[in-house]
Design an enzyme around this catalytic site. Sequence first.
Site, PDB file in Angstrom:
ATOM      1  N   CYS A 264     -31.963  93.008 -32.642  1.00  0.00           N
ATOM      2  CA  CYS A 264     -32.103  94.320 -31.997  1.00  0.00           C
ATOM      3  C   CYS A 264     -32.574  95.386 -32.994  1.00  0.00           C
ATOM      4  CB  CYS A 264     -30.787  94.744 -31.359  1.00  0.00           C
ATOM      5  SG  CYS A 264     -30.203  93.579 -30.115  1.00  0.00           S
TER       6      CYS A 264
ATOM      7  N   LYS B 248     -27.724 103.022 -23.884  1.00  0.00           N
ATOM      8  CA  LYS B 248     -26.879 102.971 -22.694  1.00  0.00           C
ATOM      9  C   LYS B 248     -27.654 103.331 -21.436  1.00  0.00           C
ATOM     10  CE  LYS B 248     -23.462 103.077 -19.863  1.00  0.00           C
ATOM     11  NZ  LYS B 248     -24.405 102.676 -18.824  1.00  0.00           N
TER      12      LYS B 248
ATOM     13  N   HIS C  88     -32.459  99.463 -23.234  1.00  0.00           N
ATOM     14  CA  HIS C  88     -32.470  98.727 -24.496  1.00  0.00           C
ATOM     15  C   HIS C  88     -33.307  97.452 -24.400  1.00  0.00           C
ATOM     16  CE1 HIS C  88     -31.449  96.919 -28.207  1.00  0.00           C
ATOM     17  NE2 HIS C  88     -30.349  96.277 -27.837  1.00  0.00           N
TER      18      HIS C  88
END
Lengths: 404, 473
Positions: free
Chosen positions: A94, A344, A348
Site C-alpha cells: 500500500c 477511509k 484506497h
Amino acid sequence: MAESFKDKVAIIGMGCSKFGENWDMGSEDMVVDATYDALADAGIEMKDIDAAWVGTIGFHGTGTGMTSTGITGAAISMPLKLQYKPVTHVENGCATGTDALRNAAFAVAAKVYDIVLVVGVEKLKDTGFGGLGELAIPPHPVFEGGITAPGMYALAATRYFKKYGLTPEEGKRMLAKVSVKSHYNASRNPRAHLRNVITEEQVINAPVIAWPLGLFDCCGVTDGAAAAILCRAEDAKKFKDNYVLIKGLGLSIGPGQGSIRTDYDFTIWDETVYASKEAYAMAGIKNPRKEIDLVECHDCFSISEVIAVESLGLCERGKARADIESGAWTQEGEIPVNLSGGLKAFGHPIGASGCREAFEIYQQLLGRAEDKTRRLKNPRMGLVHNQAGLPGKFMCAVAIYGLP
Amino acid sequence: MAVGMISYGAYVPMYRMNLQTLARNWGSPAGKGEKAVANWDEDSLTMATESSVDCLNGLDRSMIDGLYFATTTPAYREKQNASIIAKVIDLRRDITTADFANSVRGGTNALKAAIDAVKAGSAKRFLVTAADCRVPAPDSQFERLFGDGSAAFLIGDSDLAVEIEGSVSISSEFMDIWKREEDRYVQAWEERFIVTKGYLAHLEEIISMIFKKYKVTPKDFTKVVFYAFDQRRHLEIAKKLGFDPATQLQDSLLSTVGHTGSAQAMMMLVAALEEAKPGDRILFVNYGDGADAFILKVCDPIEKIRDRRGIKKNLASRMELPSYGKYLHFRNILDWGRQREPERFGALTMSWRDRNWLLSCHGHKCRQCGTIQFPMQRVCTWCQAKDDFDEIRLSDKKGTLFTYSMDNLATSVDKPTVIAIVNIAGGGRFSTVLTDRDTEKINPDMPVEFTFRRVHEAQGIHNYFWKCRPVRA
C-alpha cells in the site's frame, strides 16, 4: 557523500481519476484519465515525458491475496502509448504510490531525466467478492493465513484500548469520531468515493467486520488512479508559477518482527516512526505538529489514523483521544488530518493512494481544492503518510511537500 | 518379562451436541444424553495428537520407539497418518510407525502389535493411539450414536501403571457395519442379526476363551471394560456373562461422548484406569471383525500419572454446539451458499520445507542472545546473529493472549476467526488463531495453550498447523 534532497524536485502537474466503484473503467481508463489531467495541469504533452514510473500491486484477488502477478511498466506504456520510453514498475504494498514518486524524484534529481511521469493505479473491483479477502504476507499455506486486514488492524485496537485504559465502548466511541470526521470531510470533496455524512451512533452500531472494528471503521474498496509530473526545482518556473516542492522523503521497511518479538505491543507503528524521522530530518522539521499544516495519513481503518498520527509524532503517544475530542484533527483544528476524506472515505486503491494523497496536499497548497469551504488558509507544508502491511510488519513511506 | 501400559491419555473434543438438538431438527423422539463433536478444524489425526500429548505428559518423548495409529476415518486414504502424528508429537525419526485402519477393533489390534513388539525386544516403548471422527448419515440411528474422540497408551516393559497379564483374540469374517470405498456413510445389516450373531455372540465367545485359558471367573475382576454396541446390549451382555452391571461394568460413554469407533473401548479403558487402584484387575474386551480380550492388573505407578486430562477432565471442559446447522457446517455435509471467494493457498513444497515448525512446533533459540523465536528464522530477530540457533519444541508451553480480534470477513465455517497474538511462556510469540473458544469470554492476557488443527484444504492437501485455545481445565 549523500546530500539533502530538500527542494530539489518540483511537482508541476497532478491529476486524479474518478475514485469509486468504477465498474465501467479498467485500470487502463483510469491511467489515461489521471495522466492527461496531470499533463494539462503541467501544460506539457505526452512526448515531453522522458521516463515514467508506475505504482501498482496489480491486485487480482488471487488466493494469496495481495500479490503482483507479473505487472510491468507496460501497465501504463500500453494504455498511454508511451513511445518506447523507459517505464519502471514499483511495488511496495500500500506504500507503492509514494515509493514510485520517490524513485522518480531521485532520477530527476540525479539529472538522468528532465521530466518524468508517475502514475499510481489500482483496480480492486474486478474480483467478484467484497472486501480484499484474506492475505498472508508473505504467502504461506497456513502461517498467518485465513485472516484479513481489518482482522489484523483490530489487534492494534484491542491492545490500544487495554494499554490506555479504555473500555471497548470508550474505545469504539473514540474511533467513531475519527470516521465521522472522515465522512464529513469527504462529503465536501466532490472527488471522494464515500460522501455520506454519518453519526457516531451509526458507526458504533454498524455490523462488526473484525471486532472491535465495525463497517464504518473500515475504508471502502475503491478503484482509482492519480498521476504527477516531476521536474527539477530550478526548471519548474519554465512550466508554471504555481508548483510544489518535495521537502522530505522517508521510507522504512520493517523486518516483520512484531509477530515474533514480545516487546512489540501493537500500539505504535515503528516503521512510521523511522520513515517520518528520515523525512523530518531531510525537510529540516523540528516540531512537526507546529510546522506541518495538514496531513494525509494512512487511515485504512479508524485505528490506523489514531496510531499513525501518534507514530508520526504529531500527537503524544496515548493522547489521541484528547486530540480527537477537542477537534484538533479537523479542518479548523491544530493539525488537520485527512481533509480529503482519507483512505477511509476518499478511497484506497492500493497502488494509487500515495499519489492520491500527494494530490490532496498539492491542491491544498496551491489553494485549488474544488469546494472552497474546505480550503485551508495559506498552508505551506503538508505530509503524506503511506503505509503497507499489517501491524508488526509494515512498509512505510512518508513524503513532505511544501511551497517554494 | 512384564509388559503393560506406562501411561494413558485421552481426548474429547470441546463441543457437545445434545441429542434433543437432533430430535428437534428431525422431529423424532429425543434420546437421552449428548455426544462429543469434533470442531470443524479437527479430524482423527488431530485428535490422536491430543490424546498422545496427554499420554506423554511429563515423559521423555525421545525414548519412544514406535507409534501405531488406529482409525476407520483416516485423514488420508493413501499416505500414512501415523508418520504425520509422530512428527507432530516430535518423536524420533528411527522409529516404527503404522496405521491400523478399517476396523473399529483397530485400537486393540494396534495395542496387541505394540505389546508383541516390546515382548520381542524390538522396541522398549511403543505409543498406541486410536481416534475416530465418523460422519453418520443425517437422521440415521448412527447420527444419534456416533461421537468423536481419541485415546492413547504408552506400552513398555518398565514403570508399568498397568500390567497386561494375558490376552486372547478372534478373527472373524462377520459383517455387521461396513463402508465401501465409494460410500459416504457407514451401512449396516438388520440390527437383530448383527447384535445376536455378531456383538453378543463374539463377546460370549472371547470371554469364555479368556476365562478358560487363564482359569478366571467374573469374581476375579474389579471392573470390566466392554466394547458397547449400544447401552441396552452393553448391559445385557454383562449380565448374561455373570458380571454385576452396577459395580463391575465400566460406563460405555455412549451418553456423554457417543460411539467413537476404534477409540471407544480404549477411551472406556482410560476412564476405568482414572478410577482404578493398585491391585485392581480389569477385563478389557474389544469387538469388531472378531474380538480381543485382555486381563489387566493395575500397579502402583498408576498414582504417578493422575495428572492426565484423560476422560474426566476432558468431559468437564465443554461447550454446547448451538444448532444442528452448525454441526452440518462443521462436518461439511452440505454445500454452502457463501459469497464468491478465492481459492485457499497451499503448496506442498512450502509445507515440507517448514515441517519442523509447521508440524513439530519448533522454534529457534538464539545461541548468541538466548531469545526464542517462532517460526524458525535464519537471522536472529533480536541480535541478527546468522544461522546460530538451537531448535526447541514450543507446543507443550503455555501462553498468554497478548491481543486479539474477531474477524468476520475471513472465510470460516465458524465465524468469527479469532486472530490472536500469543506470548509463549519462557519466550517467543505466536501469531495464530484461537479455536475452541467462547467469543463472549476472550480477554487480553488470558492463558492459552497449543493445539494441533486442520487449518484448511488447498491443492488437495489437508493443511495442518498449530493454533491456540483457552486452557482446558
